[in-house]
Write an enzyme that holds these catalytic residues in place. Structure first.
Site, PDB file in Angstrom:
ATOM      1  N   HIS A  67       5.341  11.224  -3.431  1.00 60.90           N
ATOM      2  CA  HIS A  67       4.854   9.883  -3.136  1.00 60.90           C
ATOM      3  C   HIS A  67       3.395   9.917  -2.641  1.00 60.90           C
ATOM      4  O   HIS A  67       2.528   9.234  -3.201  1.00 60.90           O
ATOM      5  CB  HIS A  67       5.767   9.236  -2.088  1.00 60.90           C
ATOM      6  N   LYS A 124      11.037   4.687  10.087  1.00 60.96           N
ATOM      7  CA  LYS A 124      12.102   4.471   9.117  1.00 60.96           C
ATOM      8  C   LYS A 124      13.423   5.119   9.582  1.00 60.96           C
ATOM      9  O   LYS A 124      14.502   4.646   9.243  1.00 60.96           O
ATOM     10  CB  LYS A 124      11.673   5.053   7.768  1.00 60.96           C
ATOM     11  N   GLU A 126       1.854   0.553  -3.241  1.00 54.34           N
ATOM     12  CA  GLU A 126       3.149   1.174  -2.947  1.00 54.34           C
ATOM     13  C   GLU A 126       4.167   1.061  -4.093  1.00 54.34           C
ATOM     14  O   GLU A 126       4.974   1.954  -4.294  1.00 54.34           O
ATOM     15  CB  GLU A 126       3.740   0.582  -1.661  1.00 54.34           C
ATOM     16  N   GLN A 183      -3.850   6.995  12.410  1.00 54.14           N
ATOM     17  CA  GLN A 183      -3.096   6.311  11.353  1.00 54.14           C
ATOM     18  C   GLN A 183      -3.828   4.996  11.143  1.00 54.14           C
ATOM     19  O   GLN A 183      -3.628   4.045  11.887  1.00 54.14           O
ATOM     20  CB  GLN A 183      -1.630   6.117  11.764  1.00 54.14           C
TER      21      GLN A 183
HETATM   22  N1  BES Z   1       0.752   4.350   2.747  1.00 58.66           N
HETATM   23  C1  BES Z   1       2.091   4.459   3.181  1.00 58.66           C
HETATM   24  C2  BES Z   1       2.259   4.248   4.663  1.00 58.66           C
HETATM   25  C3  BES Z   1       1.812   2.901   5.151  1.00 58.66           C
HETATM   26  C4  BES Z   1       2.032   1.749   4.390  1.00 58.66           C
HETATM   27  C5  BES Z   1       1.187   2.778   6.356  1.00 58.66           C
HETATM   28  C6  BES Z   1       1.603   0.516   4.855  1.00 58.66           C
HETATM   29  C7  BES Z   1       0.769   1.559   6.832  1.00 58.66           C
HETATM   30  C8  BES Z   1       0.973   0.411   6.073  1.00 58.66           C
HETATM   31  C9  BES Z   1       2.716   5.786   2.774  1.00 58.66           C
HETATM   32  O1  BES Z   1       2.299   6.213   1.522  1.00 58.66           O
HETATM   33  C10 BES Z   1       4.202   5.551   2.638  1.00 58.66           C
HETATM   34  O2  BES Z   1       4.561   4.727   1.851  1.00 58.66           O
HETATM   35  N2  BES Z   1       5.014   6.250   3.380  1.00 58.66           N
HETATM   36  C11 BES Z   1       6.444   6.149   3.267  1.00 58.66           C
HETATM   37  C12 BES Z   1       6.893   7.227   2.335  1.00 58.66           C
HETATM   38  C13 BES Z   1       8.135   7.006   1.585  1.00 58.66           C
HETATM   39  C14 BES Z   1       8.250   5.690   0.924  1.00 58.66           C
HETATM   40  C15 BES Z   1       8.345   8.131   0.593  1.00 58.66           C
HETATM   41  C16 BES Z   1       7.021   6.315   4.641  1.00 58.66           C
HETATM   42  O3  BES Z   1       6.250   6.613   5.573  1.00 58.66           O
HETATM   43  O4  BES Z   1       8.200   6.124   4.842  1.00 58.66           O
HETATM   44 ZN    ZN Z   2       3.055   4.917   0.025  1.00 57.67          ZN
END
Ligand code: BES
Ligand code: ZN
Length: 619
Positions: free
Chosen positions: A310, A571, A333, A155
């Protein structure tokens, strides 16, 4: 860190006027991307599961922007650098060169200073990773679905690629890559690149012809098989999960067509999904050609597939047009959350997109209430701070609200035309909030007086959400509010709640707005009628367990323990720990559950939970 950046600033101030160079301005990288850039990376790595280590070499092809440059500075964290060699052109005469690994900065890791011979344009770095690499998780067979083979995955976002590859770990540098990976028998390796789906022989080759920033560098390995979903989409997963995953996500092709039709061609060839073990700390990660996905969204009814929308949307917002610094994360994002909801509306329904937008807006309001006002700005000040520590829903939901407001103000047709052009004009280019403002001023606002630059500046620079925002609304949720109200006032019996057609989103909304002091009696009524403790839907269970903790509903305690031990997605678990930490008995429970859960959590999740536990009262 502070001191260091002060001295760097001082030096730059001194040097820049003389040389006319613009220093790279990413505060989260040691690299001087204004002097030399990595153009191509080749990895040759062995995956050693018994040592929990990658070892081998990284070859870097360099592009000099300055002839006189005699040093290359790379980012590393916890890497064992064994040897550095240099060569020129196609010449295979490797010449050993000297290097120095600086003392580690707590956030940035160690700068690797390499002496660059005058003509060298290639470097070979022999190295090994640490078992504690912040960007990797190594799982034992017991932590997988099949229980037979170990598993590992990366990651890299935001600044963890440096813990498994020495490189310029800044989104301002893009490079193509190739790789050879070597694994033990029965373990298939995949990367965010061209994969050979059928290959299972222990030696894997990868090619990534499109240039990517380092945070999109991705690797995983385990007992993996592939199943196609359409000509250009498919799923990699452990055999036990593969059929369910392929069925759950078979709208992926429809989603791709929905974005392509509105916002331009998919530029990456294939789009596959990799289903990770439940310890994956995120819902998903948009690794190019191969999004990494949590198994916790396989609900059996496609109700949580907006996650796929997403990660897919990032193939445009993020992977094509990329935030230049982590403070501008909203450019990745916020755009992606906006696109995600457009895809959900196209492929499922406007009703579902509206519900998800309302849930997102509620999350944002709740989270903003806990943040310093300065961190509710779309572009927070990250100087001297770890991007992981500042991560919040602001970039996602406030960013998406701004685009939604723009769309409403100028009309969908004009907005879509601008957005399509934005992706085209800025593909493979780092984007800043300032450049976004220029692009939109020139290509949208010039023709549309409905919005002013000042309003956009307010969105970007001021805390909170502007009073002129276009807030999401859901008719479906109005009905849920109604039902909840009647049930609470006991003018509607539990068995009369109109749950038959409730979707996951409606259940979550119903539960999230129940009083935190409902009482165990009424909790038990709901549980008897709807078997919520036993629900297999991880989002519904999450909302239910939050309510159970607040109401001290002990019948859900075993479920809570199982949930926190078997899932590592931040989350889903962090809000539960936070709720537990509010009472003395909850704190004791949180500590005892965490002792059991810790070995299964990713380093990122461990850090987050440990910070929470450390900040809580001793008891
Ligand atoms: N790119 C992100 C995950 C991320 C963001 C990792 C910042 C490290 C730093 C990924 O696209 C994301 O946003 N994932 C969310 C999905 C959700 C908003 C649908 C998640 O993991 O919860
Ligand atoms: Zn994202």
């Amino acid at each position: 860190m502070r001191l260091q950046s002060v001295s760097v600033l001082f030096l730059c101030g001194l040097l820049l006027p003389l040389t006319g160079i613009t220093a790279s301005n990413d505060p989260h990288s040691h690299a001087r991307a204004d002097l030399v850039r990595i153009q191509h990376l080749h990895l040759d790595l062995t995956l050693d599961f018994s040592r929990q280590q990658l070892h081998g070499h990284a070859d870097l092809r360099l592009q000099r922007l300055q002839d006189q440059v005699r040093e290359l500075v790379l980012d590393t964290r916890d890497l064992d650098i064994r040897r550095v060699q240099a060569a020129n052109g196609d010449d295979a005469n490797w010449q050993t060169v000297s290097f120095r690994l600086a003392a580690a900065d707590a956030i940035l890791g160690s700068a690797l200073h390499i002496d660059l011979p005058a003509t060298a344009d290639r470097l070979r770095i022999d190295y090994a990773t640490s078992p504690q690499a912040s960007g990797l998780q190594w799982l034992t067979p017991a932590q997988t679905a099949g229980k037979r083979k170990p598993f590992m995955f990366s990651q890299s976002q935001a600044i963890h690629a440096r813990s498994w590859v020495p490189l310029q770990d800044t989104p301002q540098v893009r490079f193509t890559f190739t790789a050879n990976l070597h694994t033990p028998a029965g373990i298939k390796a995949v990367m965010g690149a061209e994969n050979d789906a059928a290959d299972q022989d222990g030696h894997y080759q990868f090619d990534m012809p499109q240039p990517i920033p380092s945070y999109l560098l991705a690797i995983a390995a385990g007992e993996l098989q592939f199943q196609a979903m359409s000509e250009r989409t498919g799923v990699y997963a452990e055999p036990a999960l593969l059929p369910a995953a392929a069925a759950e996500f078979d709208d992926t092709e429809n989603m791709m067509q929905a974005v392509e039709q509105r916002f331009g061609a998919y530029r990456w060839g294939r789009y596959d999904l990799l289903i990770l073990p439940p310890s994956f700390p995120f819902g998903g990660m948009e690794n190019p050609r191969l999004s990494f996905i949590t198994p916790t969204v396989i609900a059996g009814d496609k109700s949580l597939t907006s996650l796929i929308a997403h990660e897919l949307a990032h193939s445009w917002s993020g992977n094509l047009v990329t935030n230049a610094v982590w403070a501008d994360l909203w450019l990745n994002e916020g755009f992606t959350t906006y696109l995600e909801r457009r895809i959900v509306a196209d492929v499922y329904s406007q009703r579902r997109a509206d519900m998800e937008a309302v849930l997102g807006w509620r999350d944002l309001q709740q989270e903003m209430a806990t943040l310093d006002a300065a961190d509710t700005r779309l572009v927070p000040d990250l100087q001297g701070r770890d991007p992981d520590a500042v991560f919040s829903s602001v970039a996602y939901e406030k960013g998406s609200l701004m685009l939604r407001w723009l769309e409403h103000a100028v009309g969908r047709d004009a907005f879509d035309t601008w957005l399509r052009g934005y992706f085209q004009r800025n593909a493979f280019v780092p984007m800043t909030s300032e450049r976004f403002l220029q692009d939109i001023a020139q290509h949208l606002l010039a023709q549309h007086g409905e919005v002013s630059r000042a309003q956009i500046r307010q969105w970007i620079e001021q805390p909170g959400v502007p009073e002129f925002a276009a807030l999401p609304q859901s008719d479906a949720f109005a009905l849920i509010d109604d039902a909840r109200g009647q049930w609470l006032s006991e003018s509607m019996a539990t068995t009369q709640l109109p749950v038959t057609d409730w979707t996951t989103q409606e259940w979550v909304y119903f539960l999230n707005r129940l009083p935190r002091d409902l009482g165990t009696e009424r909790m038990a009524e709901l549980d008897r009628a709807f078997r919520l403790t036993a629900s297999g839907n991880n989002e519904i269970v999450h909302s239910w367990l939050l309510l159970a903790i607040a109401n001290d509903y002990v019948s859900a305690r075993a479920r809570l323990r199982d949930y926190l031990v078997s899932i590592g997605r931040r989350k889903l678990i962090i809000p539960l720990y936070e709720a537990l930490l509010e009472t003395a008995s909850g704190r004791a429970l949180a500590r005892s559950i965490y002792r059991m859960a810790r070995p299964g959590y990713h380093p990122l999740a461990q850090t987050t939970v440990e910070n929470l536990l450390a900040a809580a009262q001793p008891n």
